[in-house]
Design a protein around this motif. Structure first.
Motif, PDB file in Angstrom:
ATOM      1  N   ALA A  28       1.086   9.576  -5.512  1.00  0.00           N
ATOM      2  CA  ALA A  28       1.048  10.788  -4.678  1.00  0.00           C
ATOM      3  C   ALA A  28       0.660  12.008  -5.524  1.00  0.00           C
ATOM      4  CB  ALA A  28       2.405  11.013  -4.024  1.00  0.00           C
ATOM      5  N   GLY A  71       0.814  -1.210   0.000  1.00  0.00           N
ATOM      6  CA  GLY A  71       0.000   0.000   0.000  1.00  0.00           C
ATOM      7  C   GLY A  71       0.852   1.266   0.000  1.00  0.00           C
ATOM      8  N   ALA A  72       1.967   1.212   0.723  1.00  0.00           N
ATOM      9  CA  ALA A  72       2.855   2.384   0.775  1.00  0.00           C
ATOM     10  C   ALA A  72       3.496   2.645  -0.580  1.00  0.00           C
ATOM     11  CB  ALA A  72       3.920   2.170   1.848  1.00  0.00           C
ATOM     12  N   LYS A 129       0.798   4.056  -2.854  1.00  0.00           N
ATOM     13  CA  LYS A 129       0.518   5.430  -2.441  1.00  0.00           C
ATOM     14  C   LYS A 129       1.608   6.394  -2.947  1.00  0.00           C
ATOM     15  CE  LYS A 129      -0.455   7.995   1.791  1.00  0.00           C
ATOM     16  NZ  LYS A 129      -0.301   7.961   3.256  1.00  0.00           N
TER      17      LYS A 129
END
Lengths: 251, 251
Positions: free
Chosen positions: A52, A44-45, A48
């Motif tokens: 961004a 997920g990071a 993301k």
């Protein structure tokens, strides 16, 4: 500042060329997808960071590195950024420019190693392009492996600073990447690579020397080193491998 | 000092990305294979430079540039070397690093554009891999063109210095390369690229602006610009083209 490496989980892939540089230098870095969620990790990071909305310098694809606010993408570019910071760049402009060209030639061969099993589309399963893969892999073994590895062998032989390194007289990211390239090819095509030790003695010696470096040796037996597998660039499909019968010219 | 560009004759190829930078800057350069023999030109001169026994920094393949004693190979690396010398680099490290990543993403798409007609082996004739090429070209049009061009459109939209340029607020080698990329794709896949003007308005505007720059406009109508043809990266084989039906996301 801790470097953040963003790359897919479960495979070495292009991220591995960056990991080897960070590991050799014992750099302070976190492999984001493998860090715990509570420490800002996980796939997920990665997703993301890729999406961004306020990132001005967006990546096309992983791997990318975050160094503070700066996002750096494309493997060879990440290595060019890290090399002087990690003590893995050669001295002087001529050698740096040459190292950059070698890093890009490694990247070109990586594309071809991948396309040997995915010649039609990265988005399709291997099984759906197996016949084309057989034809491409046969050409890769017969023509491309000898051409590329023969080139790198000549680069070592020509190095005015000695054949221990690809460029200059000390370890660079290029040496680390050549180790990874040869390791991957040997995993994927053991029969195709059978002529390698005899055909490329200097490159073989370089790869052995890289593997024996304390930080690299420790990394290779650690849990941080994802094993080669059939999700990565270098895949061992026995039906794509065949006996190599190549040598390299002496020029 | 006169730059020497070494590249194959008769096609734009990867050399064209370098030529556009040299032409925009009106740099003092000679295209070696097209120079007369008595002035050190011709294909023989290229082959001789590739095989020079005393060259320490040997190229894997053309294009390469000679600047005095220095030999620089790999298209993106040549452009990284030339950009600051020709006034075609952005300001500051963050933008230079981003420009380098964009240049490498252009290079990746160039490989895929080539492999759309040669998915099995560069050493085989197109006619001997036509069926695989049809499958690969179909995927290239359906998936890869939208993915790459959508990315570049987003890069323009995100540029904190304005959407007139890929990076920074003035012309760089990336802008010139994007022009060439779009021109080549439009030549090769007119049906596949039909959605482009509507899907990528900023990239379209950039390409038009590049084409209208006085030095580029003069170059494009000169004899120095090799026409697109079926020896290059971007080849128009009608049987590989098909109607594109793509848009790009707004992210």
């Amino acid at each position: 500042m801790t470097y953040q490496l963003h790359y897919w989980p479960g495979l070495q892939g292009r991220g591995e060329f960056v990991r080897l540089a960070l590991e050799e230098a014992r750099a302070d870095y976190v492999d984001i997808v493998r860090a715990p969620k509570e420490r800002g990790g996980g796939v997920g990071a990665l997703m993301k960071a890729m999406a961004a909305p306020d990132e001005p310098f967006i990546p096309f694809a992983p791997p990318f590195l975050k160094d503070g606010d700066l996002l750096i993408s494309q493997t060879a570019n990440i290595l060019a950024y890290l090399a002087p910071r990690l003590g893995l760049a050669p001295e002087g402009e001529a050698r740096r420019v040459f190292a950059a060209s070698l890093q890009l030639t490694v990247a070109d061969m990586v594309v071809e190693a991948h396309d040997a099993h995915h010649p039609i589309a990265g988005g399709l399963y291997y099984e759906d392009q197996k016949e084309a893969a057989k034809a491409r892999a046969a050409d890769f073994i017969a023509n491309r492996i000898p051409k590329y590895l023969g080139y790198f062998e000549r680069v070592l032989r020509r190095n005015p600073d000695g054949p221990e390194h690809a460029v200059g007289d000390s370890l660079t990211t290029v040496d680390l990447s050549l180790f990874q390239l040869v390791a991957g090819l040997t995993y994927a095509f053991p029969r195709g690579m059978a002529p390698f030790p005899e055909a490329c003695p200097l490159l073989l010696r370089l790869c052995d020397a890289v593997a024996a470096r304390p930080n690299i040796a420790a990394y290779l037996v650690s849990a941080r080193r994802v094993p080669f597998n059939e999700s990565g660039i270098f895949r061992h499909y026995p039906e794509l491998d065949q006996d190599g019968a190549w040598s390299v010219d002496e020029a």
